[in-house]
Design a protein around this motif. Structure first.
Motif, PDB file in Angstrom:
ATOM      1  N   GLU A 692       0.822  -1.214   0.000  1.00 60.46           N
ATOM      2  CA  GLU A 692       0.000   0.000   0.000  1.00 60.46           C
ATOM      3  C   GLU A 692       0.858   1.267   0.000  1.00 60.46           C
ATOM      4  OE1 GLU A 692      -0.263  -1.727   4.281  1.00 60.46           O
ATOM      5  OE2 GLU A 692      -0.181  -2.459   2.204  1.00 60.46           O
ATOM      6  N   SER A 695       1.239   3.094  -3.456  1.00 59.19           N
ATOM      7  CA  SER A 695       0.080   3.631  -4.169  1.00 59.19           C
ATOM      8  C   SER A 695       0.357   5.016  -4.742  1.00 59.19           C
ATOM      9  CB  SER A 695      -1.134   3.670  -3.236  1.00 59.19           C
ATOM     10  OG  SER A 695      -0.854   4.464  -2.094  1.00 59.19           O
ATOM     11  N   GLN A 696       1.019   5.884  -3.970  1.00 53.30           N
ATOM     12  CA  GLN A 696       1.322   7.222  -4.458  1.00 53.30           C
ATOM     13  C   GLN A 696       2.269   7.174  -5.658  1.00 53.30           C
ATOM     14  OE1 GLN A 696       0.135  10.412  -2.778  1.00 53.30           O
ATOM     15  NE2 GLN A 696       0.513  10.735  -4.958  1.00 53.30           N
ATOM     16  N   GLN A 698       2.610   4.667  -7.805  1.00 48.07           N
ATOM     17  CA  GLN A 698       1.919   4.115  -8.963  1.00 48.07           C
ATOM     18  C   GLN A 698       0.945   5.115  -9.587  1.00 48.07           C
ATOM     19  OE1 GLN A 698       0.446   0.658  -6.849  1.00 48.07           O
ATOM     20  NE2 GLN A 698       1.939  -0.690  -7.825  1.00 48.07           N
ATOM     21  N   GLU A 699       0.268   5.906  -8.733  1.00 51.83           N
ATOM     22  CA  GLU A 699      -0.649   6.912  -9.266  1.00 51.83           C
ATOM     23  C   GLU A 699       0.103   7.973 -10.057  1.00 51.83           C
ATOM     24  OE1 GLU A 699      -2.840   8.475  -6.026  1.00 51.83           O
ATOM     25  OE2 GLU A 699      -3.829   6.575  -5.541  1.00 51.83           O
TER      26      GLU A 699
END
Length: 980
Positions: A692, A695-696, A698-699
């Motif tokens: 998790e 996530s930043q 990957q975005e």
């Protein structure tokens, strides 16, 4: 030996009084631990020096209430009685008792424990009807008299007590044994009378106020101890440590539960404690017991950047993922420490109902306001003061505390630096005379090694050279690669005062404008540093490599004596590799023919070393090694060798060459010590990051059309390598920095504490790793050096003794904690200088207050931006941007922060400064320090002399070139090395 009985009145876990009768044995020979002892005492270990004017025997009450005064190193010759230590254990709890035990074990403090209740002639049986306090005082006085007689009157004994009846009763009974009050002792014998008396008065006033207050001991919200224990065992209650969100300190806290107490399959992470009411007077860091609320009352974490939003978020909010929520029902252990608070202004004080009780605001947002009793409120207004918590009465909204010392006026540079250190539990006092006496004298001894061409490659001007390299051809076509590390353990003996201080510090601390060394300068910058042209002791690793495959044929570990032939800097070494014309200072005195020969020899060695390093890097790349982004700069010097600017350091292959050799040495030493000590080796592991956390990353990557695979370190490395925008090099740099932020932190551990499958190092793609190559600035490396020598001694058939797995794991956790603190103070000091730099500038007219920025994350009430010259900040504006205006959001009680405002909305363009162009960071540090020095000089001219606080804390006001260069080097490498 005489047998008698001892009657104890104890209290059970249910609060009932229990009378216990135990057999008690008295002995004539009990160690006195004095260097003046003329008898046959078995005084092993620490002893009191014989050159003191007197010994001090504190009464039980003094040890219970004024232990922090007795902890000062300036107070020497303290004899703690067994009676006083047992009183601390029974009345103050485990934490305070362990604190006293650690004080007694610390060789840096001149104090010992005397078993007075086992000594035949000092033991005092309790008389019928005698109160416990009177009996304890009589025991301590009897111990003081025994000491005076045992030492044949050669040393006066001073018993300190705050019992006026005891002073009147015992002060004139025996010549040579003086019984005086604590206040009188501090006034007559303490060197820094004012500081000691202020601390004593602060504690005494707090104690007097506590005695005068009538309040309940137990909170109605807290359950009895036996119910808490039963609830934890059954799984109804959860045990853990309270953490408070520093951005939403009033509303959001979590409890990190212990695995042993978590028996619920629904609880896989933290438990949220929403609102200060549900904390029930628990403070950040306390060990608490929580009870889960009904599922309908569960909440989710807020995602706003500030506390102004997200506070009223409910479980029905679709943007909030609910999590287990509970309330504190008991506090098992208070983990209070020293806190820095700010005293209010006169206007705020006038609103207080009682001028003696001042409500102060802690610097740390996570700590509640603290009530301080003082008569010096006017003098302390707008000052930062170190305080210690004493109690939290059930009738009060705030805890009580007392002041320990004054740091200075809020906002001043030295005050803020000391605040950062104290808030991160970092103590770096000047090295004591006793420690410096252990330092060896610089010896002119010559012991040359002609067989190896040894050289170092470091930043220009570096003086604490940890490592050198060598490479040579052997018969049969093989190569020999050598890594030679400074032999710090030759000078720092295990258990010495220098060793204890190095262990306590654990690392060298680097701040924006200064450094606090782990070792004295005579070692770090001289005797241990592998400088060019001088003989030095080293710990070496020599590999014999096959000519073609470069496979390891054999490896040798051991102590050596080396003489580094060349002290190269990175740019010079790279120039030689590139075939460019370069000046090697060591070759200047030679004839042209000899110079050309030696230069060819050096260049060939560098080329061979680079060839080997490329092979080593390729091996790790195939295993999935990561290359993450760090801030890299180099110093620009003027003709007088003063730093004038920092310019971006271009990545050179020689950087990677040196790093690969160091990684290789660390890897092989890890294997060696674990092979010798399977359960007692100090290694460093880097666990895989939680998915998790990516996530930043990957975005942001998807926004640029890239896909980041985080399934393994190898997949991540390949994805980052492919995520390159030819039009904007900053994209890949930013993605690598975000990957760095997602990484778990590498930690030291004892091999017996973790299963073998968790020894893996994710970032380096190595199954075993440790730290061996920087013993001058890391205590972990010193431990590894000792383990390596013991492994070699074990191979030679010598008997060796090593620390147990438990002891080594405790040391590893201590070093981990100090490393985290070092990273925090480095970050906080950088932010402090940024705020001080912009504080007095007009953001509307000053061009230095405008900077390019790149958005990389979105939150509820703002975005996160990356400013290439100032690293990352929170930006409270929901729009894309290309430029921001920087100003300072001042806060008198807490740390200032930067406020960023959008002024231009254009696509970001990556720009590299021209060579020689000054960078904002170094300008920032230089400008802030210049302003601080001008303010200090102005104050000195007004007052005529510096205050005690200024004299105490003005360290490194004029740092030399070496210290500044090392600060730059460490700041440049720290970000990317956190996972190494």
């Amino acid at each position: 030996m005489i047998k008698t009985e001892k009657i104890l009145h104890l209290k059970s876990s249910r609060g009932r009084k229990v009378r216990v009768v135990r057999e008690h044995y008295l002995r004539e020979r009990v160690p006195c631990y004095s260097a003046l002892c003329q008898g046959d005492c078995d005084n092993e270990g620490k002893v009191l020096p014989g050159d003191l004017t007197h010994y001090v025997v504190p009464d039980v009450g003094i040890v219970l209430d004024f232990l922090e005064i007795l902890e000062f190193r300036e107070l020497q010759g303290i004899i703690f009685t067994q009676t006083a230590c047992q009183a601390v254990q029974h009345n103050k709890g485990r934490r305070q008792y362990n604190r006293l035990r650690n004080l007694l074990k610390d060789a840096r403090h001149d104090c010992v424990l005397f078993a007075n209740e086992f000594q035949e002639y000092s033991y005092c049986p309790r008389e019928k009807g005698e109160s416990q306090e009177k009996w304890q005082t009589r025991c301590v006085y009897s111990a003081a008299v025994w000491y005076y007689n045992h030492l044949a009157g050669m040393k006066n004994i001073v018993m300190v007590t705050d019992d006026s009846d005891a002073v009147a009763q015992y002060s004139s009974l025996n010549s040579g044994v003086y019984v005086i009050s604590m206040q009188e002792y501090l006034h007559n014998f303490w060197l820094d009378v004012r500081a000691a008396l202020e601390l004593y008065s602060s504690i005494a006033q707090a104690l007097q106020e506590r005695e005068g207050e009538v309040s309940e001991r137990e909170y109605s919200e807290h359950l009895p101890h036996e119910l808490l224990e039963a609830g934890i065992k059954s799984g109804r209650y959860l045990l853990g440590i309270l953490n408070v969100n520093k951005h939403r300190a009033q509303q959001e806290a979590t409890v990190t539960t212990q695995i042993s107490s978590n028996k619920s399959a629904d609880i896989s992470g933290d438990v949220l404690v929403f609102g200060s009411k549900h904390r029930n007077r628990a403070v950040y860091g306390d060990s608490v017991v929580v009870e889960l609320l009904p599922r309908g009352e569960w909440r989710g974490r807020a995602t706003a950047l500030t506390e102004t939003q997200g506070e009223e978020r409910s479980a029905e909010d679709p943007s909030s993922q609910t999590m287990p929520t509970g309330r504190v029902v008991g506090i098992l252990q208070r983990n209070w420490r020293d806190y820095v608070v700010t005293f209010p202004t006169r206007e705020a004080q006038s609103q207080s109902r009682n001028s003696q009780k001042i409500l102060t605001v802690p610097w740390d947002h996570r700590i509640p306001k603290i009530r301080i009793s003082t008569t010096q409120a006017n003098a302390l207004q707008d000052h930062r003061v170190v305080v210690r918590l004493d109690s939290w009465e059930s009738t009060s909204l705030y805890p009580n505390g007392h002041s320990v010392r004054v740091l200075g006026r809020a906002g001043e540079l030295e005050t803020e630096i000391q605040t950062i250190l104290i808030e991160n539990c970092i103590s770096v006092p000047p090295f004591s005379e006793a420690q410096l006496k252990e330092m060896p004298v610089v010896s002119p001894e010559q012991d040359l090694r002609e067989s190896h061409l040894v050289f170092s490659i470091d930043p220009a001007g570096c003086e604490d050279v940890d490592d050198t390299l060598s490479v040579r051809s052997l018969s049969g076509g093989r190569l020999e690669l050598g890594v030679h590390i400074a032999d710090v353990t030759h000078f720092v003996r295990e258990g010495s005062l220098t060793d204890l201080e190095a262990r306590a510090r654990a690392t060298t601390y680097y701040l924006a404008d200064r450094r606090y060394d782990m070792l004295p300068a005579v070692l770090s910058a001289n005797l241990c540093s592998l400088l060019g042209g001088v003989d030095r002791y080293a710990m070496s690793v020599l590999w014999e490599l096959e000519a073609d495959s470069l496979d390891v044929a054999s490896v040798w570990f051991g102590r050596t004596v080396i003489r580094s032939s060349y002290q190269l800097h990175y740019e010079l070494a790279q120039a030689l590799l590139n075939g460019e014309e370069a000046q090697v200072p060591e070759l200047n005195p030679l004839t042209p023919e000899e110079r050309d020969h030696r230069l060819t020899q050096l260049t060939q060695a560098l080329e061979t070393l680079t060839h080997v390093a490329r092979h080593l890097r390729a091996q790790r790349d195939r295993g999935g090694a990561l290359e993450l982004e760090g801030m890299e700069v180099r110093a620009q010097l003027d003709s007088e060798k003063n730093i004038t600017a920092l310019v971006p350091r271009q990545p050179l292959e020689v950087h990677e060459t040196v790093a690969e050799c160091m990684i290789y040495a660390n890897h092989w030493v890890a294997y060696k010590i674990q092979e010798a000590f399977p359960h007692q080796a100090l290694l460093r592991h880097h666990p895989p990051p939680r998915q998790e956390y990516f996530s930043q990353l990957q975005e942001s990557a998807r926004a640029h059309g890239f896909s980041i695979d985080t399934s393994s370190n190898k997949a991540l490395a390949l994805s980052l390598e492919q995520a390159v925008d030819p039009q904007d090099p900053e994209v890949n740099r930013l993605l690598r920095m975000m990957a760095t932020q997602a990484m778990s932190q590498a930690m030291y551990f004892s091999t017996g504490a973790l299963p073998a499958d968790q020894h893996y190092h994710y970032g380096l793609a190595l199954d075993r790793y440790t730290h061996f190559t920087s013993p001058i600035r890391r205590y972990a490396d010193i431990l590894v050096h000792r383990l390596l020598m013991k492994a070699l001694e074990q191979e030679a058939g010598l008997g060796i003794a090593t620390a147990s797995n438990r002891e080594l794991e405790e040391t590893a956790q201590h070093i981990n904690n100090k490393n985290r603190a070092a990273q925090r103070v480095q970050k906080l000091s950088t932010e402090l200088f940024q705020c001080l730099f912009f504080r007095d500038r007009d953001p509307q007219t000053d061009p230095s207050c405008v900077s390019d920025a790149v958005i990389y994350g979105i939150r509820d009430n703002g975005v996160l931006v990356f400013i290439p010259h100032l690293r990352a900040f929170s930006f409270f504006h929901p729009s894309p941007l290309s430029q921001v205006r920087i100003s300072v959001l001042s806060n008198r009680c807490h740390a200032d922060s930067l406020l960023l405002q959008l002024i231009r909305n254009l696509p970001h363009e990556s720009q590299s400064p021209a060579p020689g162009q000054s960078q904002p960071k170094v300008q920032l540090v230089q400008e802030v320090r210049r302003q601080a020095e001008e303010a200090s000089q102005q104050k000195a001219s007004l007052k005529g002399r510096l205050s005690r606080e200024e004299r105490q804390f003005c360290q490194s006001k004029q740092p030399n070139l070496y210290s500044l260069l090392e600060e730059i080097r460490e700041l440049a490498l720290m970000d990317s090395q956190n996972y190494l």
